[in-house]
Design a protein around this motif. Structure first.
Motif, PDB file in Angstrom:
ATOM      1  N   VAL A   1       0.697  -1.032  -0.124  1.00 54.96           N
ATOM      2  CA  VAL A   1      -0.208   0.024   0.197  1.00 54.96           C
ATOM      3  C   VAL A   1       0.823   1.466   0.234  1.00 54.96           C
ATOM      4  O   VAL A   1       1.681   1.292   0.837  1.00 54.96           O
ATOM      5  CB  VAL A   1      -1.085  -0.024   1.065  1.00 54.96           C
ATOM      6  CG1 VAL A   1      -2.100   1.587   0.719  1.00 54.96           C
ATOM      7  CG2 VAL A   1      -1.875  -0.700   1.367  1.00 54.96           C
TER       8      VAL A   1
ATOM      9  N   LYS B   1      -8.497   2.292  -6.084  1.00 55.93           N
ATOM     10  CA  LYS B   1      -8.773   1.611  -4.718  1.00 55.93           C
ATOM     11  C   LYS B   1      -7.658   2.884  -4.468  1.00 55.93           C
ATOM     12  O   LYS B   1      -6.859   2.369  -4.223  1.00 55.93           O
ATOM     13  CB  LYS B   1      -8.164   0.090  -4.906  1.00 55.93           C
ATOM     14  CG  LYS B   1      -8.692  -1.299  -4.974  1.00 55.93           C
ATOM     15  CD  LYS B   1      -7.987  -2.465  -5.137  1.00 55.93           C
ATOM     16  CE  LYS B   1      -9.262  -3.295  -4.803  1.00 55.93           C
ATOM     17  NZ  LYS B   1      -8.845  -4.918  -5.300  1.00 55.93           N
TER      18      LYS B   1
ATOM     19  N   TRP C   1     -10.124  -3.989   0.517  1.00 54.43           N
ATOM     20  CA  TRP C   1      -9.270  -4.022  -0.437  1.00 54.43           C
ATOM     21  C   TRP C   1      -7.811  -5.238  -0.117  1.00 54.43           C
ATOM     22  O   TRP C   1      -7.792  -5.407  -0.862  1.00 54.43           O
ATOM     23  CB  TRP C   1      -8.602  -3.241  -0.568  1.00 54.43           C
ATOM     24  CG  TRP C   1      -9.325  -1.440  -1.062  1.00 54.43           C
ATOM     25  CD1 TRP C   1     -10.669  -2.022  -1.722  1.00 54.43           C
ATOM     26  CD2 TRP C   1      -9.492  -0.243  -1.252  1.00 54.43           C
ATOM     27  NE1 TRP C   1     -10.696  -0.266  -2.492  1.00 54.43           N
ATOM     28  CE2 TRP C   1     -10.334   0.776  -2.085  1.00 54.43           C
ATOM     29  CE3 TRP C   1      -8.588   0.432  -0.642  1.00 54.43           C
ATOM     30  CZ2 TRP C   1     -10.233   1.531  -1.724  1.00 54.43           C
ATOM     31  CZ3 TRP C   1      -8.635   1.861  -0.522  1.00 54.43           C
ATOM     32  CH2 TRP C   1      -9.698   2.221  -1.252  1.00 54.43           C
TER      33      TRP C   1
ATOM     34  N   ALA D   1      -3.473  -1.196  -3.232  1.00 49.08           N
ATOM     35  CA  ALA D   1      -4.120   0.453  -3.015  1.00 49.08           C
ATOM     36  C   ALA D   1      -3.433   1.698  -2.700  1.00 49.08           C
ATOM     37  O   ALA D   1      -2.056   1.502  -2.664  1.00 49.08           O
ATOM     38  CB  ALA D   1      -4.861   0.480  -1.259  1.00 49.08           C
TER      39      ALA D   1
ATOM     40  N   ASP E   1     -14.575   3.704  -7.054  1.00 55.88           N
ATOM     41  CA  ASP E   1     -13.883   2.768  -6.186  1.00 55.88           C
ATOM     42  C   ASP E   1     -12.632   3.781  -5.847  1.00 55.88           C
ATOM     43  O   ASP E   1     -11.437   3.385  -5.652  1.00 55.88           O
ATOM     44  CB  ASP E   1     -12.568   2.250  -7.121  1.00 55.88           C
ATOM     45  CG  ASP E   1     -12.355   0.648  -6.608  1.00 55.88           C
ATOM     46  OD1 ASP E   1     -12.730   0.632  -4.833  1.00 55.88           O
ATOM     47  OD2 ASP E   1     -11.519  -0.135  -7.000  1.00 55.88           O
TER      48      ASP E   1
ATOM     49  N   ARG F   1      -0.350   3.962  -7.413  1.00 57.06           N
ATOM     50  CA  ARG F   1      -1.288   3.427  -8.104  1.00 57.06           C
ATOM     51  C   ARG F   1      -1.553   2.971  -9.212  1.00 57.06           C
ATOM     52  O   ARG F   1      -2.250   2.572 -10.197  1.00 57.06           O
ATOM     53  CB  ARG F   1      -2.344   3.319  -7.048  1.00 57.06           C
ATOM     54  CG  ARG F   1      -3.583   2.457  -6.877  1.00 57.06           C
ATOM     55  CD  ARG F   1      -3.934   0.647  -6.826  1.00 57.06           C
ATOM     56  NE  ARG F   1      -4.562   0.351  -7.144  1.00 57.06           N
ATOM     57  CZ  ARG F   1      -4.627  -1.046  -7.836  1.00 57.06           C
ATOM     58  NH1 ARG F   1      -3.628  -1.978  -7.155  1.00 57.06           N
ATOM     59  NH2 ARG F   1      -6.068  -1.725  -7.671  1.00 57.06           N
TER      60      ARG F   1
END
Length: 524
Positions: free
Chosen positions: A210, A438, A514, A234, A460, A225
């Motif tokens: 992430v 995300k 996620w 994410a 999203d 991302r």
């Protein structure tokens, strides 16, 4: 994209006295089944912890391994210090990812914090350091998130900041290697390198990643991302300035709104008083602000920032209380603003007036104390601009700080060939219409940068704004006030802590969805 050659020069502090990896894994494999079968579990959260009868076994395992028994599964979080770690590590990064021929490498600094990591399958937060030296991993709300999700944290210093220089100077020719595209490619190369470190240590092929960032680094997190969706599951974009803007009067309009009508009137009076004072005795006024020899544009840019940064970082009362009182009493507004600037903007907030002087930022040495300021001006002058100009009506900022002032600065620093390509940047990444998935965007209601960010959700792409009197730049991670960042991102000093905590809870819940978190908190 040219391939980088990597090396990993310093071990994580917790690995300094570890036995060989094969021995660790062998013993853990033998004991893991006992730990799971005899553990005590919470039915509510499915949190597994070792039963008391197993503590002796764990101690014996630790004795064999030569490590503390608690280090097998109990984190050692730093909960009251500014940084989780400041131990530097180095990575051999490609100088130019887009050169058709190899052009060498440079050493890029990074940090790691794995006290809360649920090995081997825990997620990893890739903390992106932005347009300043990266002195370590800050102890903010990301530590709390890491503890909740069993995540490790690694932070990568941005090229051309701190100690991560791919060139011997910051001349315009060298700064051609400084761009958001190069920075994103740096992140991709580093992420793959560090995944290799984890795979070798724990025998897993892939962890979930992430990306995380605040401000410009928040934009990089969202863009990472977007451009490298196969490398990060994410992204968190806190006050992420994803919209490049040539002229940005909305910045000052938000400052006026956030300050409120009484403080805004006082600030306008202070600016007017300083403009009159400069006409009467320019050298004396500028010298008293520590701005000797500054152009009028540079001086009034400093004056504008002295007010704006207090609002931006959650200190509206420190700015407004003395100014409103002085304005109501008919006091000298120039003197009042000077006193505030010296005592709070310089002393308490730690800002250096000399960083606003064009002659200082002209210095091309990587060792200059203004090297980061120069490099950020390069990024503004070539890609993103964000030029804070005086609004046409009711401006707090002096009208001397207009678009031409910023463009003249760019030419002075880097030559006539440089102009901010904001349209190209927005085409590249999408601006506020970014088509990534995300990514969670967060902003503070009082932050002027929210107008370059995404504060409305779309498919999203959740987006939330924390509403409170002192909710500014990066509130969800830094707490209140935002400068300095509060330990663990403490929200208790926010006007409405519940508003901040609600957004944090939503971020945590969204991340768990996620990441599809299923594993136990007790995993060796």
């Amino acid at each position: 994209m040219a391939a980088a050659q990597h090396y990993y020069t310093e071990p994580h502090p917790s690995r300094a006295s570890e036995p060989p990896l094969a021995m660790v894994l062998s013993v853990l494999k033998l004991t893991r089944i006992f730990l799971y079968c005899a553990s005590s579990c919470s039915a509510v959260r499915m949190v597994c912890r070792p039963a008391p009868a197993l503590l002796v076994l764990i101690s014996l395992v630790a004795l064999v391994l030569g490590v503390s028994s608690s280090s097998l599964f109990i984190p050692h979080a730093r909960v009251d210090t500014p940084f989780l770690t400041q131990a530097s590590h180095w990575f051999n990064q490609t100088r130019d990812h887009f050169s058709p021929i190899p052009v060498g490498t440079f050493t890029q600094r990074f940090y790691e914090f794995f006290d809360h990591f649920h090995a081997p399958n825990g997620p990893v937060f890739l903390l992106i350091c932005g347009e300043a030296p990266c002195g370590g991993i800050p102890n903010d709300y990301l530590r709390v998130l890491a503890e909740k999700l069993g995540a490790g944290i690694v932070a990568l210093e941005h090229r051309f900041y701190g100690e991560s220089f791919p060139a011997p100077d910051t001349s315009a020719a060298s700064l051609r290697l400084l761009s958001s595209k190069q920075a994103l490619a740096d992140l991709a190369a580093f992420r793959n390198f560090y995944q290799g470190v984890l795979s070798q240590k724990y025998g897993v092929s892939e962890n979930q990643w992430v990306s995380v960032g605040i401000s410009y680094a928040g934009a990089l997190s969202a863009w990472f991302r977007l451009k490298y969706p196969h490398l990060v599951t994410a992204a968190l974009s806190s006050s992420g300035v994803i919209q490049a803007i040539l002229e940005f009067p909305e910045f000052d309009e938000q400052i006026a709104t956030s300050a409120g009508p009484n403080c805004s009137a006082a600030l306008r009076a202070a600016t007017a008083a300083l403009e009159a004072a400069v006409v009467k005795n320019e050298a004396l006024v500028k010298a008293r602000f520590g701005a000797d020899g500054f152009s009028d544009g540079d001086f009034f840019y400093l004056v504008a920032d002295a007010a704006a940064l207090a609002i931006q970082y959650g200190h509206p009362d420190e700015l407004c209380d003395p100014l409103v009182a002085a304005y109501g009493a008919g006091s000298d507004m120039a003197e009042t603003f000077l006193s505030y600037t010296r005592s709070f903007f310089y002393k308490d907030m730690g800002n250096d007036p000399l960083s606003y002087g064009m002659q200082n930022v002209k210095d091309e040495s990587v060792h200059s104390r203004f090297a980061s300021d120069r490099c950020w001006w390069w990024q503004k002058c070539t890609e993103v601009a964000y030029f804070q100009v005086a609004p046409v009506n009711g401006s707090i900022r002096s009208q001397k700080v207009d678009l031409q002032y910023h463009l003249d600065r760019c030419k002075y620093f880097f030559g006539d060939a440089v102009f901010p390509q904001v349209d190209a940047t927005n085409v590249e990444y999408g601006g506020k219409a970014i088509r990534a998935k995300k990514v969670f965007f967060t902003n503070g209601s009082q932050d002027p940068w929210r107008h370059a960010s995404k504060d409305q959700p779309s498919e999203d792409l959740p987006a939330q704004v924390m509403q409170c009197h002192n909710c500014g730049h990066g509130t969800d991670f830094r707490g209140c006030p935002q400068s300095p960042s509060q330990p663990n991102g403490n929200s208790s000093k926010c006007e409405h802590p519940a508003a901040v905590d609600k957004v944090r809870a939503d971020v945590e819940a969204q991340l768990k969805g996620w990441l599809n978190v299923k594993y136990s908190e007790f995993v060796i």
